[in-house]
Design a protein around this motif. Structure first.
Motif, PDB file in Angstrom:
ATOM      1  N   MET A   1       0.852  -1.192   0.000  1.00 55.97           N
ATOM      2  CA  MET A   1       0.000   0.000   0.000  1.00 55.97           C
ATOM      3  C   MET A   1       0.885   1.238   0.000  1.00 55.97           C
ATOM      4  SD  MET A   1      -3.362  -0.383   1.936  1.00 55.97           S
ATOM      5  CE  MET A   1      -4.575   0.788   2.290  1.00 55.97           C
ATOM      6  N   ALA A   2       1.287   1.616   1.171  1.00 58.44           N
ATOM      7  CA  ALA A   2       2.255   2.715   1.238  1.00 58.44           C
ATOM      8  C   ALA A   2       3.641   2.134   0.995  1.00 58.44           C
ATOM      9  CB  ALA A   2       2.208   3.362   2.601  1.00 58.44           C
ATOM     10  N   VAL A   3       4.493   2.902   0.394  1.00 57.89           N
ATOM     11  CA  VAL A   3       5.845   2.406   0.192  1.00 57.89           C
ATOM     12  C   VAL A   3       6.806   2.988   1.225  1.00 57.89           C
ATOM     13  CG1 VAL A   3       5.668   1.826  -2.233  1.00 57.89           C
ATOM     14  CG2 VAL A   3       6.214   4.158  -1.570  1.00 57.89           C
TER      15      VAL A   3
ATOM     16  N   VAL B   1       4.325  11.441   7.279  1.00 57.95           N
ATOM     17  CA  VAL B   1       4.428  11.543   5.832  1.00 57.95           C
ATOM     18  C   VAL B   1       4.299  10.128   5.274  1.00 57.95           C
ATOM     19  CG1 VAL B   1       5.918  12.134   3.905  1.00 57.95           C
ATOM     20  CG2 VAL B   1       5.850  13.614   5.890  1.00 57.95           C
ATOM     21  N   MET B   2       3.486  10.003   4.249  1.00 56.95           N
ATOM     22  CA  MET B   2       3.265   8.697   3.655  1.00 56.95           C
ATOM     23  C   MET B   2       3.529   8.808   2.156  1.00 56.95           C
ATOM     24  SD  MET B   2       0.220   6.071   4.473  1.00 56.95           S
ATOM     25  CE  MET B   2      -0.753   7.370   5.042  1.00 56.95           C
ATOM     26  N   VAL B   3       4.326   7.901   1.657  1.00 58.50           N
ATOM     27  CA  VAL B   3       4.611   7.899   0.233  1.00 58.50           C
ATOM     28  C   VAL B   3       3.873   6.701  -0.371  1.00 58.50           C
ATOM     29  CG1 VAL B   3       6.415   7.846  -1.509  1.00 58.50           C
ATOM     30  CG2 VAL B   3       6.876   8.869   0.704  1.00 58.50           C
ATOM     31  N   VAL B   4       3.145   6.977  -1.413  1.00 58.49           N
ATOM     32  CA  VAL B   4       2.335   5.949  -2.050  1.00 58.49           C
ATOM     33  C   VAL B   4       2.750   5.877  -3.513  1.00 58.49           C
ATOM     34  CG1 VAL B   4      -0.005   5.338  -2.687  1.00 58.49           C
ATOM     35  CG2 VAL B   4       0.432   6.358  -0.477  1.00 58.49           C
ATOM     36  N   ASP B   5       2.744   4.683  -4.026  1.00 52.68           N
ATOM     37  CA  ASP B   5       3.092   4.507  -5.428  1.00 52.68           C
ATOM     38  C   ASP B   5       2.029   5.157  -6.307  1.00 52.68           C
ATOM     39  OD1 ASP B   5       3.968   3.418  -7.902  1.00 52.68           O
ATOM     40  OD2 ASP B   5       5.010   1.899  -6.716  1.00 52.68           O
ATOM     41  N   SER B   6       2.473   5.914  -7.287  1.00 55.36           N
ATOM     42  CA  SER B   6       1.510   6.613  -8.149  1.00 55.36           C
ATOM     43  C   SER B   6       0.621   5.644  -8.899  1.00 55.36           C
ATOM     44  CB  SER B   6       2.256   7.461  -9.178  1.00 55.36           C
ATOM     45  OG  SER B   6       2.658   8.650  -8.608  1.00 55.36           O
ATOM     46  N   SER B   7       1.166   4.486  -9.221  1.00 59.24           N
ATOM     47  CA  SER B   7       0.388   3.531 -10.017  1.00 59.24           C
ATOM     48  C   SER B   7      -0.726   2.928  -9.188  1.00 59.24           C
ATOM     49  CB  SER B   7       1.308   2.439 -10.554  1.00 59.24           C
ATOM     50  OG  SER B   7       1.936   1.810  -9.465  1.00 59.24           O
TER      51      SER B   7
ATOM     52  N   MET C   1       2.068  -2.152  13.067  1.00 58.75           N
ATOM     53  CA  MET C   1       0.981  -1.421  12.431  1.00 58.75           C
ATOM     54  C   MET C   1       1.469  -0.834  11.107  1.00 58.75           C
ATOM     55  SD  MET C   1      -0.754   1.526  11.939  1.00 58.75           S
ATOM     56  CE  MET C   1       0.632   2.443  12.558  1.00 58.75           C
ATOM     57  N   VAL C   2       2.663  -0.289  11.130  1.00 64.03           N
ATOM     58  CA  VAL C   2       3.215   0.279   9.902  1.00 64.03           C
ATOM     59  C   VAL C   2       3.398  -0.828   8.864  1.00 64.03           C
ATOM     60  CG1 VAL C   2       5.250   1.355   8.906  1.00 64.03           C
ATOM     61  CG2 VAL C   2       4.304   2.247  11.013  1.00 64.03           C
ATOM     62  N   THR C   3       3.892  -1.936   9.317  1.00 65.28           N
ATOM     63  CA  THR C   3       4.073  -3.056   8.398  1.00 65.28           C
ATOM     64  C   THR C   3       2.745  -3.433   7.750  1.00 65.28           C
ATOM     65  OG1 THR C   3       5.760  -3.835   9.903  1.00 65.28           O
ATOM     66  CG2 THR C   3       5.033  -5.370   8.207  1.00 65.28           C
ATOM     67  N   SER C   4       1.708  -3.463   8.567  1.00 63.09           N
ATOM     68  CA  SER C   4       0.404  -3.856   8.016  1.00 63.09           C
ATOM     69  C   SER C   4      -0.049  -2.842   6.974  1.00 63.09           C
ATOM     70  CB  SER C   4      -0.618  -3.953   9.147  1.00 63.09           C
ATOM     71  OG  SER C   4      -1.030  -2.662   9.524  1.00 63.09           O
ATOM     72  N   MET C   5       0.294  -1.589   7.175  1.00 59.51           N
ATOM     73  CA  MET C   5      -0.117  -0.577   6.219  1.00 59.51           C
ATOM     74  C   MET C   5       0.727  -0.623   4.953  1.00 59.51           C
ATOM     75  SD  MET C   5      -1.203   2.565   8.656  1.00 59.51           S
ATOM     76  CE  MET C   5      -0.345   3.699   7.711  1.00 59.51           C
ATOM     77  N   MET C   6       1.895  -1.173   5.072  1.00 61.21           N
ATOM     78  CA  MET C   6       2.752  -1.224   3.895  1.00 61.21           C
ATOM     79  C   MET C   6       2.519  -2.487   3.081  1.00 61.21           C
ATOM     80  SD  MET C   6       5.962   0.989   4.767  1.00 61.21           S
ATOM     81  CE  MET C   6       7.152  -0.232   4.836  1.00 61.21           C
TER      82      MET C   6
ATOM     83  N   ARG D   1      -7.654   6.191  -2.637  1.00 63.12           N
ATOM     84  CA  ARG D   1      -8.285   7.497  -2.732  1.00 63.12           C
ATOM     85  C   ARG D   1      -7.974   8.293  -1.470  1.00 63.12           C
ATOM     86  NH1 ARG D   1      -9.990   8.228  -7.908  1.00 63.12           N
ATOM     87  NH2 ARG D   1     -10.565   6.198  -8.737  1.00 63.12           N
ATOM     88  N   ASP D   2      -8.396   9.512  -1.513  1.00 60.40           N
ATOM     89  CA  ASP D   2      -8.142  10.398  -0.394  1.00 60.40           C
ATOM     90  C   ASP D   2      -8.644   9.825   0.927  1.00 60.40           C
ATOM     91  OD1 ASP D   2      -6.711  12.770  -0.581  1.00 60.40           O
ATOM     92  OD2 ASP D   2      -8.419  13.912   0.171  1.00 60.40           O
ATOM     93  N   ASN D   3      -9.823   9.215   0.856  1.00 60.68           N
ATOM     94  CA  ASN D   3     -10.417   8.699   2.092  1.00 60.68           C
ATOM     95  C   ASN D   3      -9.590   7.602   2.719  1.00 60.68           C
ATOM     96  OD1 ASN D   3     -12.552  10.242   2.744  1.00 60.68           O
ATOM     97  ND2 ASN D   3     -14.004   9.140   1.433  1.00 60.68           N
ATOM     98  N   GLU D   4      -9.051   6.740   1.851  1.00 57.13           N
ATOM     99  CA  GLU D   4      -8.227   5.656   2.376  1.00 57.13           C
ATOM    100  C   GLU D   4      -6.973   6.232   3.042  1.00 57.13           C
ATOM    101  OE1 GLU D   4      -9.252   4.390  -1.349  1.00 57.13           O
ATOM    102  OE2 GLU D   4     -10.961   4.329   0.016  1.00 57.13           O
TER     103      GLU D   4
END
Lengths: 1276, 139
Positions: free
Chosen positions: B1-3, B81-87, B130-135, B92-95
């Motif tokens: 999800m987040a990188v 700060v969260m970096v997400v892959d553009s692809s 928790m961070v791992t789960s988000m990534m 979405r914003d809500n997520e």
């Protein structure tokens, strides 16, 4: 518009498009009216109410009036909206019924039929009336009839579809009115038509969109349809609505791409997946890019074409809407998403092609925005543009790398081929920019043409970007761009230019504590410094990198090796020698130079341990300092020398630095721990460190009492220092080697990675304070220096004078019995040799008891027992010599001696004292808070010490354990002496051989002891009484001087080596011969058998003189008259227990004849107040002295004041008259008379032995009165 | 999800930063660090008056070609700060918002730990998980 292929007038596609209105009928008429019409129509806005709940808008209507042709009417299914005629108007001027019937009606019918055939309902018939014409023809019908006819014929139920315009070319109010009505009608109809036709169109469009899942659906077709709508909105100046159409298209397309990525591919999308062959960037200078539009129309557009076209339209509309910044923002999004979409759709793109496209597009957007904004606007909106700038720069950079324009050698043939391919993909420059010098196309072409041109463009872009970032405060971004620039410079072999950027970036990362970027930047910087030949900086950076945990082991080792090899080269080749590996011949530059680097990169000082732990050492002693150093290097490092620079200071006049203070107070555990340097935690950078407060108590060196107290802040230097703004952690300039004579050294140490312990030994020399200042480790010419050791580490060297302390072992010394005294010799710097002795001058009253078993113990400085030796004590008459055992310097010799203070005899009354060396005096001591305190005696002993030519005088205070009082007791004329001995000490004593001896010259007094026991135990705080009867042979007896003596010894000790002197007490007794006998008697009232309460009894007092005139009588009270002597006495009856009420006079003055057996009787009335055996009231006797005697007011007030309360009702005159009944509580007021200072007689108490009250202790029975109903019972 | 997910202290040093192990960690460090520019800009743009009811979520800080960087700032000025892959178009914003909220909750837990010294690097395992789960969570 008949068919799409029919050539359209170009007017359609300019933004001058207006909704089409056709005109039929009388063309000449219309032509004459047209100028006014086209001018008046847009003048006033009209509210456009719209379907689907969209907000109504005020709209200014314009129209394009064209001549009516049937071809203009759209055929069924034609979706063109721009060419759609929204309203059809039929103009006629006819006012003649005949003419109407003949031609106009037919014409109208035809027109109507055509419209009906195309199911167009938006029409209007205008009848223009002309008064001039009317006048010419007289036979005309009233004008209404023609209009009515037309209405009848054509407008069935739509009468408003026919309007009259009167005299349109005249300037009259009627004309004006008619125009207004006509224009309003026209506008209303136009809007109605818009609403209806656009609504229909939108419905159709929606239907078409709903079909998008069907296989044959084409996005391009739909695109063209919706764009039509956008065009119309644009035509109506509704740019917002127009933009919405494009945004919807954009979103729809994006969604398709996303779905495609998710595996849900639409057929039509494959059209867009064609390989990218052209990348000529966005075109924003034309309102509509017809080329691209045609491509879309022909369904030949690539993804980039579609996106470019879509964006160019959005851009145009946004600029119409005055939102240029949104253009910039959207452009960046678009470029990013295009790149992503191409990836997602797996479109094959030649390498670099996208970079070209993005670069060109960025510049195009920027130039477009700059073209429509002024400088100030741009300057205040840099934040929106800078993203594009930096994106363009990034892309140019990657193009440069791709085409070999950044490499040192320049592009090779492969690079050149690639460049040619890329340039080919750009195609020819577009005509609209062909004349612009700085067009994106030209820029790119130029940049790719040569290495130099590329550099120029790249630097321009970079600098511009950095400048922009800096100007809007995006420092971090600016630094990152700067770092890219540095990388470029490094590649271009210009490290001197790169350094600045790298330093800047590094400082930023360091300041904010970003470890990984720090490491990375530092690595780049190391490379840069190496190339620049900044040897010192390079070594420092290398050492920092070698200790960097974020670097892989291998790299750390490499950098470590760099430092080590430099160090060893310097050692091996002190003279410059070529052929060594580094790029720069360091040796030439730095030969014989010390390179000073900060310690923290090399090793970290963890803790420091002193031995002795209190860090206090006497001069000549050995001190060990052990430091724990954590080496940060990845490999073991052999260090030539580790040294600690020590600062020496002599602090005089500071008692803290005296040996006593140091040895007593500095009792730390000797370990100082240094806090870990939080180099990568700039948390405390802004917030100051917490106050480190400690309590401070300063005690007086002499008696350890508190002198001052306070709170000190230990880190005040941290709190109050200036906040260094530009301090760089990387510059070694702040480091300087301190020179100092005092250095602790440790040579040739190998530091293993991790914890190392290094011990320094030093022999203390000069006394003073030594502060450890710098820690250094040297590897050849490389010195790692810890500039300041913090917290402050100090050790103290002291030199001490030899000292002797003598103090009692117990709390206080007791006189008369052997007591132990402790001698402490602190040798200090003096070495006690065999044969050294202490010479004590003997004091008469104090003996030094020499026991056989006296042992001295020698302690080392740290209170460890080192030896014991027996003490040699030689005593002579004057001097007692104590031979000391030999002891080295800074040791302590301790031994105990027994001393005996001979008891002295304190004199009674304190008048007479025995003079001699001991000076007895009362001294209030804290230990004895009882009401009696011991009498003390000080003995001063002078001691000669071997180390000094001066004598030490020591005072020993002995307390006398006893307090003695005496008293004279009488029984008629017989006299007894009582001596009371009170033990004040904590010890028990045994008293023996009590003895009282008359010391007087006359020998006719004899003392007969009445004491039975010869030995008596007296416990602590107990009292023992001794009594002797006094007899004499000659009258009157002389004064008695006697001495009481009693032997005593501590009760607990059985054997005492010395015979103790008895305790003596001297006193004097005078005037103890009885002169008067007082006798009181109470008799019941006459006739009664007993005394009764409440009834008067008589008190008979008889005072009898027992002796003739004696010496003692000769005083002022004596009155002589004819060989007959009398003296004045005052008697007083006092009842202290309030048993009696004296009625009448209670006192009186009598004149007493001075002759033996002379008796004076006094009668008084007293009343018993209680029943029972009551003691008789006291009868007191005083000598009554006349007032003129100057000195004799010795009567103490106590004898007068018998109760607390004062009677105030007494006059001075009856002070002695005492005529009133003395009731309870009444008393004489002595003080008042004294205050007045009036002459008054005075009373003098007779000495205790001269009066004998023979009725003392007598009691008389009082029975309660019979009528007494109240029985008073007092329980006490 | 987040990188990449980073927690940045008020003083702008990283309290916690983690990125997907497959990618170049350094790149994300630079990216997150640079994004602080925009965070600062947004915070100061919000103004002081609206501090109380202001939105903690800062939205998209800036997009790059490959990544989207989102920001969030707590009331104590700690930044996420969260970096997400553009692809990753599914995000979405809500997520993103809800992810930040999760992150904030977990961070609050860390702060509540009496043994945690505010300002120290976060080493809590719970937070890490928790961070791992988000990534890891792949959409």
């Amino acid at each position: 518009m008949d068919a799409p292929e029919e050539p359209q007038p170009p007017v359609v596609y300019t933004m001058e498009n207006k909704p089409i209105v056709t005109c039929a009928g009388d063309q000449n008429l219309f032509t004459s009216i047209y100028p006014t019409l086209s001018q008046q129509l847009p003048r006033e806005p009209m509210e456009w109410r719209r379907s689907y709940g969209r907000a109504p808008k005020m709209i200014h209507l314009e129209s394009n009036f064209v001549q009516f042709k049937e071809e203009l009417l759209p055929k069924e299914g034609n979706k063109a909206l721009l060419t759609f005629p929204f309203l059809h108007i039929y103009w006629t001027e006819c006012c003649d019924t005949e003419v109407y019937k003949a031609t106009v009606k037919d014409d109208l019918t035809k027109w109507q039929n055509v419209l009906k055939a195309h199911s167009s309902v938006d029409w209007l018939i205008v009848v223009v009336e002309n008064d001039a014409k009317k006048k010419n023809k007289t036979n005309i019908l009233p004008r209404t009839s023609i209009v009515d006819k037309i209405r009848n014929d054509f407008c069935n139920k739509q009468s408003d579809r026919c309007v009259v315009l009167s005299d349109p070319l005249k300037d009259s109010s009627r004309t004006q009115e008619s125009w207004n009505a006509f224009l309003t009608k026209l506008r209303t109809l136009l809007l109605m038509s818009f609403t209806k036709n656009l609504g229909k169109f939108e419905d159709d469009m929606r239907t078409l969109r709903e079909k998008r899942t069907e296989p044959g659906w084409s996005f391009c077709e739909y695109f063209m349809v919706q764009e039509e709508l956008a065009f119309v909105f644009e035509m109506l100046q509704q740019f917002e609505d127009a933009l919405v159409q494009y945004d919807e298209l954009d979103a729809l397309f994006s969604q398709y791409v996303v779905n495609f990525g998710a595996g849900d591919g639409a057929n039509w999308l494959t059209f867009f997946c064609q390989p990218v062959k052209s990348w000529n960037g966005l075109v924003l200078r034309k309102p509509i890019d017809m080329e691209k539009r045609e491509l879309i129309q022909r369904q030949e557009a690539t993804l980039l074409d579609l996106r470019s076209y879509l964006f160019s339209r959005q851009c145009t509309l946004l600029l119409f809407l005055q939102r240029p910044w949104e253009v910039a923002q959207r452009a960046l999004e678009l470029l990013h998403s295009c790149v992503q979409e191409l990836k997602l759709l797996e479109v094959s793109v030649p390498p670099g092609a996208l970079d070209c496209w993005v670069f060109l597009s960025c510049l195009e957007v920027l130039q477009r925005i700059e073209g429509c904004c002024d400088r100030a606007q741009i300057d205040s909106n840099i934040a929106h543009m800078v993203g594009l700038w930096s994106y363009a720069m990034e892309k140019l950079k990657s193009l440069g790398y791709l085409c070999g324009l950044v490499s040192e050698k320049g592009p090779n043939s492969e690079d050149l081929n690639r460049t040619v391919d890329l340039l080919a993909g750009l195609g020819a420059e577009r005509p609209e920019t062909a004349n612009t010098a700085q067009s994106p196309y030209k820029k790119l072409q130029e940049a790719l043409s040569s290495v130099e041109a590329f550099e120029k463009h790249y630097l321009d872009l970079s600098h511009a970007t950095i400048e922009m970032y800096t100007s809007i405060g995006r420092i971090r971004s600016a630094k990152l761009v700067g770092k890219d620039l540095a990388e470029f410079y490094m590649r271009k072999r210009s490290p001197q230019k790169a350094e600045m950027y790298l330093q800047g970036a590094l400082k930023n990362y360091l300041a904010e504590g970003w470890a990984l970027p720090v490491t990375h930047t530092r690595k780049q910087l190391a490379e840069c410094q190496k190339r620049l030949g900044q040897m010192e900086n390079y070594l420092q950076t290398s050492s920092l990198l070698a200790s960097d945990q974020h670097l892989p082991e291998e790299e750390r080792k490499y950098f470590c090796q760099e430092v080590l090899s430099y160090a060893s080269q310097q050692e091996d080749n002190p003279a410059p020698a070529g052929g060594v590996a580094p790029v720069v011949d360091w040796e030439c530059v730095f030969a014989g130079h010390k390179v000073v680097l900060p310690m923290h990169s090399f090793a970290r000082l963890k803790d420091l341990r002193f031995d002795p732990p209190n860090a206090v050492v006497h001069a000549g002693g050995v001190l060990t300092v052990e430091i724990t150093v954590c080496s940060q290097m990845p490999v073991p490092v052999h260090v030539d020398q580790i040294s600690v620079n020590v600062h020496f200071s002599i602090e005089k006049n500071n008692y803290r630095k005296t040996a006593e203070w140091l040895t007593k107070h500095k009792t730390s555990n000797g370990i100082i721990t240094f806090p870990a340097e939080a180099s990568l935690f700039p948390a405390s950078q802004n917030s100051l460190p917490a106050l480190d407060l400690t309590e401070m108590l300063e005690r007086s060196p002499s008696d350890n009492s508190l002198n001052t107290t306070g709170i000190i802040c230990r880190n005040v230097h941290m709190l109050l220092r200036r906040q260094e703004s530009g301090s760089s952690l990387e510059t070694p300039s702040g480091l300087a080697l301190e020179d100092g004579a005092h250095v602790l050294r440790c040579n040739s140490v190998t530091l293993q990675p991790g914890v190392n312990k290094i011990a320094f030994r030093t022999q203390a020399k000069d006394p003073g304070t030594y502060t450890l200042r710098q820690l250094r480790a040297s590897l050849g010419p490389v010195w790692f220096v810890l500039a300041h050791i913090h917290p402050v580490v100090q050790y103290d060297v002291y030199s001490q004078e030899p000292q002797l302390h003598v103090e009692p072992l117990a709390d206080s010394l007791l006189a008369g019995i052997p007591q132990k005294v402790k001698f402490t010799v602190t040798t200090g710097h003096y070495t006690v040799k065999n044969g050294d002795s202490l010479q004590l001058s003997n004091v008469e009253a104090m003996l030094i008891l020499c026991e056989a078993e006296n042992r001295a113990v020698v302690y080392s400085n740290s209170r460890e027992e080192s030896s014991t030796a027996s003490l040699r004590i030689q005593a002579s008459d004057k001097v007692t010599s104590i031979g000391l055992p030999s002891a080295p310097a800074y040791h302590v010799i301790e031994f105990e001696l027994e001393v005996l203070s001979l008891p002295s005899a304190p004199a009674a009354g304190g008048d007479t004292r025995i003079l001699g060396t001991p000076e007895p005096h009362r001294k209030q001591k804290g230990m004895q808070q009882t009401d009696h305190c011991m009498v003390t005696t000080d003995h001063k002993v002078s001691i000669d010490c071997p180390w000094s030519i001066y004598s030490t005088v020591i005072a020993l205070t002995f307390s006398v354990p006893f307090r003695t009082t005496h008293s004279l007791l009488s029984a008629g004329t017989r006299k007894y002496v009582q001596v009371c001995v009170q033990n004040l000490s904590e010890l028990d004593f045994e008293l023996s051989d009590s003895h009282l001896e008359d010391m007087g010259p006359a020998a006719d007094l004899r003392l007969a002891p009445l004491n039975t026991q010869s030995q008596q135990l007296i416990h602590s705080k107990q009292t023992v009484f001794f009594v002797w009867e006094l007899t004499w042979t000659q009258e009157p007896p002389p004064p008695l001087h006697c001495q009481f003596s009693v032997g005593f010894s501590p009760a607990s000790e059985e054997q005492l080596t010395v015979s103790l002197k008895p305790y003596t007490y001297e006193f004097q007794v005078e005037n103890f011969f009885t002169l008067y006998n007082v006798r009181a008697e109470i008799l019941p009232a006459s006739g009664a058998e007993y005394c009764r309460t409440g009834s008067l009894c008589s008190l008979e007092v008889s005072i009898t003189r027992l002796a003739d005139l004696l010496d003692v009588d000769k005083d002022e009270a004596l009155v002589e008259s004819e060989e007959y002597f009398s003296t004045k006495l005052m008697y007083e009856v006092v009842d202290n227990s309030s048993n009696w009420a004296v009625c009448g006079k209670s006192c009186g003055v009598i004149s007493m004849p001075v002759a033996a057996q002379a008796t004076h009787r006094v009668h008084m009335e007293v009343m018993p107040l209680f029943a029972g055996y009551l003691p008789l009231p006291d009868v007191r006797l005083f000598k009554y002295l006349p007032h003129h005697s100057a000195h004799a007011s010795q009567l103490d007030a106590d004898s007068w004041i018998e109760n607390d309360s004062l009677s105030v009702d007494k006059h001075l005159d009856d002070q002695l008259d005492c005529s009133s009944v003395r009731s309870r509580g009444s008393t004489h007021s002595v003080s008042s008379s004294e205050h007045k200072g009036l002459p008054m007689p005075r009373l003098q108490a007779l000495p205790a032995g001269q009066v004998f009250n023979s009725s003392t202790g007598m009691q008389i029975l009082v029975i309660p009165s019979q009528d007494d109903h109240v029985l008073e019972v007092s329980v006490t | 999800m987040a990188v990449c997910i980073a927690v940045i202290a008020k003083e702008n040093y990283p309290l916690y930063i983690r990125s997907t192990p497959t990618e170049n960690e350094l790149k994300f460090h630079y990216m997150v660090h640079t994004s602080l520019d925009v965070v600062d800009e947004k915070i100061s743009a919000m103004g002081k008056a609206l501090v109380d009811q202001r939105e903690l979520y800062l939205g998209l800080l800036y997009p790059t070609e490959d990544y989207k960087v989102y920001g969030y700032v707590t009331n104590s000025k700690v930044k996420f700060v969260m970096v997400v892959d553009s692809s990753n178009t599914a995000l979405r914003d809500n997520e993103i918002r809800s992810m930040f909220r999760k992150l904030h909750n977990s961070y609050t837990d860390v702060m509540c730990n009496p043994f945690y010294n505010p300002g120290d690097r976060i080493q809590s395992r719970a937070f890490d998980n928790m961070v791992t789960s988000m990534m890891i969570q792949v959409c």
